[in-house]
Design a protein around this motif. Structure first.
Motif, PDB file in Angstrom:
ATOM      1  N   LEU A  91      52.746  33.097  36.743  1.00 39.12           N
ATOM      2  CA  LEU A  91      51.742  33.066  36.055  1.00 39.12           C
ATOM      3  C   LEU A  91      51.447  31.531  37.190  1.00 39.12           C
ATOM      4  O   LEU A  91      49.867  31.177  37.212  1.00 39.12           O
ATOM      5  CB  LEU A  91      52.676  32.479  34.832  1.00 39.12           C
ATOM      6  CG  LEU A  91      52.087  33.926  34.117  1.00 39.12           C
ATOM      7  CD1 LEU A  91      52.760  32.949  32.316  1.00 39.12           C
ATOM      8  CD2 LEU A  91      50.744  34.782  34.111  1.00 39.12           C
ATOM      9  N   SER A  92      52.282  30.767  36.975  1.00 38.70           N
ATOM     10  CA  SER A  92      52.383  29.465  37.627  1.00 38.70           C
ATOM     11  C   SER A  92      51.526  29.802  39.373  1.00 38.70           C
ATOM     12  O   SER A  92      50.988  28.518  39.259  1.00 38.70           O
ATOM     13  CB  SER A  92      53.149  28.042  37.902  1.00 38.70           C
ATOM     14  OG  SER A  92      54.374  28.713  38.641  1.00 38.70           O
ATOM     15  N   MET A  93      51.934  31.177  39.650  1.00 33.63           N
ATOM     16  CA  MET A  93      51.149  31.028  40.818  1.00 33.63           C
ATOM     17  C   MET A  93      49.751  31.029  40.970  1.00 33.63           C
ATOM     18  O   MET A  93      48.833  32.328  41.864  1.00 33.63           O
ATOM     19  CB  MET A  93      51.899  31.477  41.967  1.00 33.63           C
ATOM     20  CG  MET A  93      53.060  30.720  42.773  1.00 33.63           C
ATOM     21  SD  MET A  93      54.848  32.301  42.681  1.00 33.63           S
ATOM     22  CE  MET A  93      53.888  33.383  44.703  1.00 33.63           C
ATOM     23  N   GLY A  94      49.185  31.809  39.047  1.00 32.08           N
ATOM     24  CA  GLY A  94      47.890  32.065  39.356  1.00 32.08           C
ATOM     25  C   GLY A  94      47.391  34.052  39.114  1.00 32.08           C
ATOM     26  O   GLY A  94      46.705  34.386  39.631  1.00 32.08           O
ATOM     27  N   PHE A  95      48.993  34.464  38.405  1.00 35.27           N
ATOM     28  CA  PHE A  95      48.657  36.076  38.643  1.00 35.27           C
ATOM     29  C   PHE A  95      48.627  36.427  37.567  1.00 35.27           C
ATOM     30  O   PHE A  95      48.868  38.147  37.152  1.00 35.27           O
ATOM     31  CB  PHE A  95      50.165  36.470  39.858  1.00 35.27           C
ATOM     32  CG  PHE A  95      50.234  36.147  40.719  1.00 35.27           C
ATOM     33  CD1 PHE A  95      49.716  36.623  41.669  1.00 35.27           C
ATOM     34  CD2 PHE A  95      51.811  36.257  41.422  1.00 35.27           C
ATOM     35  CE1 PHE A  95      49.511  36.734  42.791  1.00 35.27           C
ATOM     36  CE2 PHE A  95      51.691  35.597  43.622  1.00 35.27           C
ATOM     37  CZ  PHE A  95      50.410  36.139  43.111  1.00 35.27           C
ATOM     38  N   LYS A  96      48.061  35.372  36.618  1.00 36.27           N
ATOM     39  CA  LYS A  96      48.000  36.197  35.469  1.00 36.27           C
ATOM     40  C   LYS A  96      47.470  37.902  35.203  1.00 36.27           C
ATOM     41  O   LYS A  96      47.140  38.565  34.922  1.00 36.27           O
ATOM     42  CB  LYS A  96      47.440  35.087  34.743  1.00 36.27           C
ATOM     43  CG  LYS A  96      47.541  35.409  33.388  1.00 36.27           C
ATOM     44  CD  LYS A  96      47.343  34.540  31.971  1.00 36.27           C
ATOM     45  CE  LYS A  96      47.115  35.086  30.701  1.00 36.27           C
ATOM     46  NZ  LYS A  96      45.971  34.170  29.774  1.00 36.27           N
ATOM     47  N   GLU A  97      45.591  37.355  35.904  1.00 28.69           N
ATOM     48  CA  GLU A  97      44.871  38.337  36.057  1.00 28.69           C
ATOM     49  C   GLU A  97      45.611  40.018  36.674  1.00 28.69           C
ATOM     50  O   GLU A  97      44.412  40.770  35.997  1.00 28.69           O
ATOM     51  CB  GLU A  97      43.574  38.184  37.029  1.00 28.69           C
ATOM     52  CG  GLU A  97      42.589  38.680  35.969  1.00 28.69           C
ATOM     53  CD  GLU A  97      41.450  37.960  37.129  1.00 28.69           C
ATOM     54  OE1 GLU A  97      40.599  38.466  37.528  1.00 28.69           O
ATOM     55  OE2 GLU A  97      41.069  37.349  36.845  1.00 28.69           O
ATOM     56  N   ALA A  98      46.092  39.446  37.902  1.00 26.20           N
ATOM     57  CA  ALA A  98      46.685  40.632  38.233  1.00 26.20           C
ATOM     58  C   ALA A  98      47.523  41.048  37.870  1.00 26.20           C
ATOM     59  O   ALA A  98      47.423  42.317  37.330  1.00 26.20           O
ATOM     60  CB  ALA A  98      47.716  40.048  39.951  1.00 26.20           C
TER      61      ALA A  98
END
Ligand code: AMP
Length: 196
Positions: free
Chosen positions: A156-163
């Motif tokens: 999540l902190s790496m910005g993978f939420k949408e993925a």
């Protein structure tokens, strides 16, 4: 409890022994019996605690190696972690004939595509590259029965939420009347936030 008291298949017990694991770590003691029963799990665990084998042993136990279907998916935040996890799963599953394929960015597609074509019972992937595979219809996840989110906080902190959302929806069968294929979710995170 010892490994041989946990109802683990002999082929996997043999691999555990060959790995040199004698006593289960705390997370293995706590998680393996729960995961073998097919329950969902939200585990708080750091790297170095033996969490890979804690989910890996039940994951391999549940694989039907007589079919080529992809039955389990492990998502990892980085390529390094994905490769480490895949290596451990390969060793634990080799005597059961379980095939593990790793999908990660920054490497050629060819080997990864060939691996998927040959049949991958377990796919270990980083989210970005797996979304690429899904968009290009190079992988099917409809037969996945267990999804492991390893180091969920990191993802999540790496910005993978949408993925992650794209990937999780791809683990549902096309036929909306059927039961959701990915019935088990095993989530591991070093920290627990409401987002996780
Ligand atoms: P992990 O936390 O999954 O990254 O595991 C950390 C290290 O501990 C890895 O090198 C594993 O091979 C090792 N390991 C996992 N379970 C055991 C165990 N029961 N006994 C000894 N070593 C283990």
């Amino acid at each position: 409890m010892q490994f041989n008291e946990m109802n683990i298949l002999p082929a996997i017990l043999k691999a555990i022994e060959e790995e040199g694991y004698h006593t289960p770590t705390q997370i293995q003691q706590e998680a393996i019996p729960i995961l073998l029963k097919g329950h969902d799990l939200l585990g708080c665990a750091q790297t170095g605690t033996g969490k890979t084998a804690a989910f890996g042993i039940p994951l391999i136990e549940n694989i039907d190696s007589t079919t080529k279907d992809t039955q389990a998916l492990v998502l990892s935040p980085t390529r390094e972690l994905a490769l480490q996890v895949a290596e451990q799963l390969t060793l634990l599953g080799k005597k059961k004939g379980v095939r593990v394929v790793t999908i990660y960015g920054g490497a050629s597609y060819r080997t990864q595509i060939d691996g998927i074509k040959r049949g991958a019972h377990i796919v270990v992937a980083t989210p970005g590259r797996l979304v690429d595979f899904l968009e290009q219809k190079m992988i099917k996840l409809q037969s996945v029965k267990t999804v492991v989110l390893d180091e969920a906080d990191e993802m999540l902190s790496m910005g993978f939420k949408e993925a992650l959302e794209t990937i999780l929806s791809a683990t549902q069968p096309d036929d909306s009347d059927s039961v959701r294929a990915a019935c088990r979710t095993w989530l591991f995170s070093a920290t627990m936030s409401s987002e996780v």
